[in-house]
Design an enzyme around this catalytic site. Structure first.
Site, short mmCIF file in Angstrom:
data_model
loop_
_atom_site.label_atom_id
_atom_site.label_comp_id
_atom_site.label_asym_id
_atom_site.label_seq_id
_atom_site.Cartn_x
_atom_site.Cartn_y
_atom_site.Cartn_z
CB SER A 125 -51.97 -43.96 -13.11
OG SER A 125 -52.53 -42.82 -13.72
CE1 TYR A 150 -49.20 -44.67 -17.75
CE2 TYR A 150 -50.99 -43.20 -17.12
CZ TYR A 150 -49.84 -43.87 -16.80
OH TYR A 150 -49.32 -43.76 -15.53
CE LYS A 154 -49.22 -47.37 -15.07
NZ LYS A 154 -48.06 -48.09 -14.49
CG LEU A 202 -47.73 -28.46 -17.20
CD1 LEU A 202 -47.97 -27.69 -18.49
CD2 LEU A 202 -48.90 -28.28 -16.23
NE ARG A 233 -54.35 -34.39 -15.71
CZ ARG A 233 -55.47 -34.08 -16.38
NH1 ARG A 233 -56.45 -33.44 -15.79
NH2 ARG A 233 -55.59 -34.43 -17.65
N GLY A 299 -57.19 -37.80 -25.09
CA GLY A 299 -56.92 -38.66 -23.94
C GLY A 299 -56.93 -37.94 -22.61
N1 UDP Z 1 -50.16 -30.07 -20.61
C1 UDP Z 1 -50.16 -28.91 -21.39
N2 UDP Z 1 -49.10 -28.69 -22.21
C2 UDP Z 1 -48.04 -29.55 -22.30
C3 UDP Z 1 -48.06 -30.73 -21.51
C4 UDP Z 1 -49.15 -30.95 -20.68
O1 UDP Z 1 -51.09 -28.11 -21.34
O2 UDP Z 1 -47.11 -29.31 -23.08
C5 UDP Z 1 -51.32 -30.32 -19.73
C6 UDP Z 1 -52.04 -31.62 -20.04
O3 UDP Z 1 -52.95 -31.47 -21.09
C7 UDP Z 1 -52.68 -31.91 -18.69
C8 UDP Z 1 -51.67 -31.36 -17.69
O4 UDP Z 1 -50.86 -30.43 -18.43
O5 UDP Z 1 -53.86 -31.18 -18.55
C9 UDP Z 1 -50.77 -32.44 -17.09
O6 UDP Z 1 -50.28 -33.19 -18.17
P1 UDP Z 1 -49.09 -34.24 -18.01
O7 UDP Z 1 -48.81 -34.78 -19.37
O8 UDP Z 1 -47.97 -33.61 -17.27
O9 UDP Z 1 -49.68 -35.36 -17.04
P2 UDP Z 1 -51.00 -36.30 -17.21
O10 UDP Z 1 -52.03 -35.67 -16.33
O11 UDP Z 1 -51.36 -36.35 -18.64
O12 UDP Z 1 -50.53 -37.62 -16.69
#
Ligand code: UDP
Length: 341
Positions: A125, A150, A154, A202, A233, A299
């Site tokens: 990841s 997490y 990894k 997200l 991202r 995190g």
């Molecule tokens: N995110 C958000 N609201 C949510 C879920 C995720 O704003 O309900 C944001 C999260 O803080 C990150 C991005 O969306 O900036 C991608 O998060 P996700 O959990 O999908 O993947 P990650 O990058 O954590 O593996």
């Protein structure tokens, strides 16, 4: 060629099983269904028109895993997807993450060694980079301390693979694929992401909000040092990501790898903010999304996206699906799920 796919009923795993099969491989699924559903198997079958042999076991269970290797007789390679995957949840349950993610890799490597299976593709990841000094990240970007348990699992798993590979008697060849953010679903809308309960990620949160299952999306923080204040991202379509595994497996089987452990970023090479994803979703679906900006999530890395040059040059792998099309496929999948109750 027979490829064992741990976590093969899961989100990325199920898409990889389809791509493997369609590329002429014989996938075999191992999954404990702790974060996946039997319906994924029906979806795979509907797409490929065949049943994939499936073992309902935990791959941290040495005895059970040995039985799979014995029963299947000759396994040519393994893709190890099976793991817990939620950054936020890992902050709440670190022990479960270390136990499951690191433990299952150790068991898998023991059993692979015993049965002389020497090809492994490991699901790593972009969280292994921690909070990088510069963007985009290349495979040579030094890893900083992980921002979440997490991410640390990894990092530890990558270290384990390197140490095992450095052992004098080693026969293992591994490709570490560092995924960025997989989104979307198979174009058939027969498989896709199936979050249990409230989604952590997200895009399923967005699609469930649009479908009326959740009231409102909370954007985790609007005060980051990014152009619009929200996290950045690199969102990659899950079928594109699945295809990277087929290329990686073939490279291992052809013994084309230049080192016993090779590492590749698998992303699009583009960064998008959470707000941009919301806007793109609105465009793809023609809907207005109910959202608000909430507090930061523990995190989270402020911004990360891939330099995807190495995968393109060495693996010949390039993503094909745009953010808009990826989100459209996620929405189509959500609507299919909704229709089926
Ligand atoms: N995110 C958000 N609201 C949510 C879920 C995720 O704003 O309900 C944001 C999260 O803080 C990150 C991005 O969306 O900036 C991608 O998060 P996700 O959990 O999908 O993947 P990650 O990058 O954590 O593996």
């Amino acid at each position: 060629m027979k490829i064992l796919v741990t976590g093969g009923a899961g989100y990325i795993g199920s898409h990889a099983v389809v791509e493997l099969y369609q590329a002429g491989y014989q996938p075999v699924i191992v999954d404990n269904f702790s974060n996946s559903e039997e319906s994924a198997l029906a979806g795979i079958e509907a797409i490929i028109g065949a049943k994939v042999p499936t073992y309902r076991i935990d791959c941290a269970d040495n005895a059970a895993l040995r039985t799979v290797f014995q029963t299947e007789e000759k396994i040519d390679g393994v893709i190890h997807f099976a793991a817990y995957k939620a950054v936020g949840e890992s902050v709440q349950k670190p022990l479960a993450y270390f136990q499951n993610n690191v433990g299952s890799l150790l068991t898998l490597l023991e059993v692979m060694t015993e049965f002389e299976v020497t090809n492994l593709v490991f699901s790593s990841s972009c969280t292994v980079y921690g909070i990088p000094d510069a963007l985009p990240v290349t495979e040579a970007t030094p890893s900083k301390p992980a921002s979440s348990p997490y991410g640390r699992t990894k990092q530890m798993c990558e270290d384990v693979v390197h140490d095992v590979s450095a052992a004098p008697t080693n026969k293992l060849h591994t490709i570490l694929l560092r995924y960025f953010n997989p989104i979307g679903a198979h174009n058939s809308a027969k498989i896709g992401e199936l979050p249990l309960g409230v989604p952590n990620n997200l895009v399923p949160y967005i699609t469930q909000t649009a479908a009326g299952i959740r009231e409102q999306l909370t954007i985790n923080g609007g005060d980051y040092d990014t152009p619009d204040g929200t996290n950045i991202r690199d969102y990659i379509h899950v079928v594109d990501l699945a295809k990277a595994h087929v290329v990686a497996v073939q490279r291992l089987l052809d013994r084309k790898a230049s080192e016993v452990v090779e590492t590749f970023n698998v992303g699009t090479g583009h960064g998008n903010s959470v707000l941009e994803v919301v806007q793109a979703f609105e465009q793809a679906s023609g809907l207005k999304l109910n959202y608000h900006i909430g507090p930061r999530r523990a995190g989270d890395v402020p911004a990360i996206y891939a330099d995807a040059t190495k995968a393109e040059q060495v693996l010949g792998f390039k993503t094909e699906t745009s953010l808009l099309d990826s989100l459209a496929s996620a929405w189509k999948w959500q609507q299919t799920l909704h229709k089926n109750g």
